[in-house]
Design an enzyme around this catalytic site. Structure first.
Site, PDB file in Angstrom:
ATOM      1  N   GLU A 259       0.846  -1.194   0.000  1.00  0.00           N
ATOM      2  CA  GLU A 259       0.000   0.000   0.000  1.00  0.00           C
ATOM      3  C   GLU A 259       0.879   1.241   0.000  1.00  0.00           C
ATOM      4  O   GLU A 259       1.969   1.248   0.578  1.00  0.00           O
ATOM      5  CB  GLU A 259      -0.909   0.018   1.237  1.00  0.00           C
ATOM      6  CG  GLU A 259      -1.821   1.239   1.301  1.00  0.00           C
ATOM      7  CD  GLU A 259      -2.833   1.190   2.442  1.00  0.00           C
ATOM      8  OE1 GLU A 259      -3.662   2.116   2.522  1.00  0.00           O
ATOM      9  OE2 GLU A 259      -2.792   0.228   3.230  1.00  0.00           O
TER      10      GLU A 259
ATOM     11  N   GLU B 149     -12.671  -1.703   2.786  1.00  0.00           N
ATOM     12  CA  GLU B 149     -13.203  -1.369   4.118  1.00  0.00           C
ATOM     13  C   GLU B 149     -14.249  -0.254   4.069  1.00  0.00           C
ATOM     14  O   GLU B 149     -14.190   0.713   4.840  1.00  0.00           O
ATOM     15  CB  GLU B 149     -12.052  -0.986   5.057  1.00  0.00           C
ATOM     16  CG  GLU B 149     -11.121  -2.142   5.353  1.00  0.00           C
ATOM     17  CD  GLU B 149     -10.069  -1.817   6.414  1.00  0.00           C
ATOM     18  OE1 GLU B 149     -10.021  -0.659   6.889  1.00  0.00           O
ATOM     19  OE2 GLU B 149      -9.279  -2.715   6.753  1.00  0.00           O
TER      20      GLU B 149
ATOM     21  N   TYR C 299      -6.544  -7.975  12.559  1.00  0.00           N
ATOM     22  CA  TYR C 299      -5.219  -7.749  13.127  1.00  0.00           C
ATOM     23  C   TYR C 299      -5.258  -8.108  14.612  1.00  0.00           C
ATOM     24  O   TYR C 299      -6.278  -7.913  15.282  1.00  0.00           O
ATOM     25  CB  TYR C 299      -4.789  -6.286  12.956  1.00  0.00           C
ATOM     26  CG  TYR C 299      -4.615  -5.872  11.515  1.00  0.00           C
ATOM     27  CD1 TYR C 299      -3.445  -6.184  10.826  1.00  0.00           C
ATOM     28  CD2 TYR C 299      -5.606  -5.169  10.847  1.00  0.00           C
ATOM     29  CE1 TYR C 299      -3.269  -5.798   9.504  1.00  0.00           C
ATOM     30  CE2 TYR C 299      -5.445  -4.777   9.529  1.00  0.00           C
ATOM     31  CZ  TYR C 299      -4.278  -5.100   8.859  1.00  0.00           C
ATOM     32  OH  TYR C 299      -4.110  -4.723   7.539  1.00  0.00           O
TER      33      TYR C 299
ATOM     34  N   GLU D  66      -6.367  -8.902   4.333  1.00  0.00           N
ATOM     35  CA  GLU D  66      -5.521  -8.185   5.290  1.00  0.00           C
ATOM     36  C   GLU D  66      -5.531  -8.963   6.593  1.00  0.00           C
ATOM     37  O   GLU D  66      -6.597  -9.181   7.181  1.00  0.00           O
ATOM     38  CB  GLU D  66      -6.013  -6.752   5.547  1.00  0.00           C
ATOM     39  CG  GLU D  66      -5.738  -5.777   4.427  1.00  0.00           C
ATOM     40  CD  GLU D  66      -6.057  -4.333   4.807  1.00  0.00           C
ATOM     41  OE1 GLU D  66      -5.847  -3.961   5.996  1.00  0.00           O
ATOM     42  OE2 GLU D  66      -6.521  -3.585   3.936  1.00  0.00           O
TER      43      GLU D  66
ATOM     44  N   GLN E  36       1.696  -5.684   5.965  1.00  0.00           N
ATOM     45  CA  GLN E  36       2.051  -5.438   4.571  1.00  0.00           C
ATOM     46  C   GLN E  36       3.384  -6.094   4.284  1.00  0.00           C
ATOM     47  O   GLN E  36       3.923  -6.760   5.159  1.00  0.00           O
ATOM     48  CB  GLN E  36       2.080  -3.947   4.291  1.00  0.00           C
ATOM     49  CG  GLN E  36       0.721  -3.268   4.485  1.00  0.00           C
ATOM     50  CD  GLN E  36       0.753  -1.781   4.127  1.00  0.00           C
ATOM     51  OE1 GLN E  36       1.636  -1.263   3.476  1.00  0.00           O
ATOM     52  NE2 GLN E  36      -0.259  -1.063   4.623  1.00  0.00           N
TER      53      GLN E  36
END
Length: 521
Positions: free
Chosen positions: A31, A177, A248, A296, A353
């Site tokens: 990103e 998102e 996450y 992600e 990432q």
């Protein structure tokens, strides 16, 4: 070995299979955020830089990592991105303010540069389109630029920019998102569902070969979770192939037991989204099964980040560059086990990432690149998880956790391939035989676990035992890049098809076995 209160058992049978290991499960994410692109994969003044300014040392590490898919250019960044700014002569590209991460975006890396880089890596590109501040028209124009052979304004522009052949991008994310209030162009489920359906129809009209990912809820703690997926899929079920998931994890207040059990939450999230998608399909009387794109996921210490509102607009800067410990590596290894055991429905996954930003690879400007502790479990799983995922029957002591209640202390899965690659397994006695990889995690932060593994029937030969344990408090750095690495360990004892192994507290292990080609069934 008889089970006791302090022992666990794993039983494997080749007749019980989840499904093939999807190679796209080992994806990554690039990103325009912090130093992921500028100062990460791209640094024109670096001694290893290629003709496009990309660091060859980073490319080599990304290849070693085994990244099979790379998602780009976001992430939150994509919801305010004008893709046209990043094509054409670099000297003519405009400098813009990125409102997502409050950065000055020079657009020196754009679609063509990224696609050349990802092809050099040998990975598949996964492009996201802006459905936040833009819509169907701009998405279709980007697709035409990338995939149409020529003879139109956008495809001819690609040719003039040096890409005579189409980029042939097959994987496309319909935004990012979109239920998040932090997102540029944040929408309700009904608003996003309609925009996503419009974009999907237009894009499929241009190129029916593409595969489309609809945005799921941003994470499972969102108040929209579940209801969002149901509403969005009511609009897009017949038009998309996947729905996305993001998650996450971090250690909270020293609660290592809950942190080590993070995969329990990932399992639950996957099961919930599968159930929601199948419920929509049932209501529509559809035989189609929506797959999942977990595009992600990672360990991210979000509590250390002050949020976007705490930032000032600035040029390239370090942003959420977490230093990872051996404990973080064990959790990452366990999250990969959760993805593998859902390989019948999770077809794509991207660790976020790739470089610097909560990443397995770190760099110094003008200096070296090195592996973080989370690099090895990912790279070894990507390398050795081949063939089919086996259903592991696990008997384990239970472990109390503050966040997830009682969980199994042992987590396990395995993969069985018809034949190992000799270049990957030079120690196998006969490379034409089968290969078995067994992945084990001891989730207890302080207690070792004596474990027996009953292998599928056959004449298995131990090949290697690799592991990492959380007892090592250090982190890797440019000065000490190998402070925390997976270590070779003594091969486990094996008798009558049963392997006995002592798993250290808070540890991830990979046991590898091979079988000669002339095995008797």
């Amino acid at each position: 070995m008889p089970l006791t209160d302090a022992a666990a058992e794993v039983v494997l049978d080749e007749a019980f299979r989840v499904g093939p290991v999807p190679r796209r499960l080992f994806g990554s994410f690039v990103e325009h955020m912090g130093r992921c692109v500028y100062g990460g994969i791209h640094e024109p003044g670096h001694e290893t830089a290629d003709e496009d300014g990309f660091r060859r040392d980073v490319l080599e590490l990304a290849g070693e990592l085994g990244a099979s898919v790379v998602r780009y250019p976001g992430g939150n960044f994509v919801s305010g991105y004008r893709w046209e700014d990043g094509v054409g002569p670099r000297g003519d590209r405009p400098v813009r303010l990125d409102r997502a991460w409050k950065a000055v975006e020079t657009n020196q890396v754009g679609t063509d540069e990224f696609l050349r880089w990802v092809r050099r890596l040998g990975a598949e590109p996964m492009l996201a389109v802006n459905l936040g501040t833009r819509g169907m028209q701009e998405a279709c124009e980007l697709l035409e630029y990338c995939n149409h052979p020529g003879g139109t304004a956008w495809s001819d522009l690609r040719i003039r920019n040096g890409a005579r052949e189409p980029h042939d991008v097959r994987l496309w994310c319909l935004g990012n998102e979109m239920d998040g209030p932090w997102q540029m162009g944040h929408k309700t489920a009904a608003e996003y569902g309609r925009v996503a359906a419009e974009a999907a129809r237009g894009m499929r009209r241009l190129d029916p070969r593409i595969e489309l990912v609809a945005c799921g809820s941003s994470h499972s703690r969102m108040p929209t979770f579940g209801a969002w997926e149901a509403e969005v899929l009511e609009h897009t079920y017949d038009l998309v192939d996947y729905v996305s998931l993001h998650a996450y994890y971090q250690e909270h207040d020293g609660d290592a037991a809950s942190f080590l059990a993070s995969a329990v939450d990932m399992d639950h999230m996957i099961d919930a989204v599968v159930a929601t998608a199948d419920a929509v399909g049932a209501r529509r009387r559809s035989r189609k099964k929506i797959k999942l794109s977990f595009d992600e996921w990672n360990v991210w210490y979000q509590s250390r980040f002050g949020g976007e509102d705490s930032l000032e607009f600035a040029d390239t800067r370090a942003l959420i560059e977490d230093d990872y410990s051996a404990l973080d590596a064990v959790v990452v290894g366990n999250l990969l086990l959760a993805l593998l055991r859902h390989s019948d429905r999770v077809a794509i996954a991207c660790q976020a990432q790739l470089v610097n930003v909560i990443a397995p690879i770190r760099t110094e400007p003008g200096g070296p690149a090195w592996r973080q502790s989370i690099f090895d479990p990912f790279a070894l799983t990507a390398r050795h998880a081949r063939g089919d995922v086996l259903q592991a029957a696990v008997t384990s002591p239970m472990l109390p956790t503050g966040r997830y209640g009682d969980v199994a202390q042992l987590d396990a899965t395995a993969t069985l391939a018809p034949a190992p690659d000799p270049s990957l397994d030079p120690a196998v006695p006969d490379p034409a035989g089968a290969a078995l990889s067994v992945f084990l995690v001891n989730r207890s932060p302080d207690a070792p676990l004596r474990t027996s593994v009953r292998l599928p029937r056959g004449r298995w030969v131990p090949v290697g035992h690799l592991g990492i344990a959380a007892g090592e408090p250090r982190v890797n750095s440019a000065a000490d890049p190998d402070a925390v690495r997976v270590r070779y360990q003594e091969l486990p004892e094996m008798r009558d098809g049963v392997v006995q192994v002592e798993l250290p507290a808070a540890s991830w292990s990979l046991l590898r076995f091979a079988e000669p080609a002339d095995r008797e069934r």
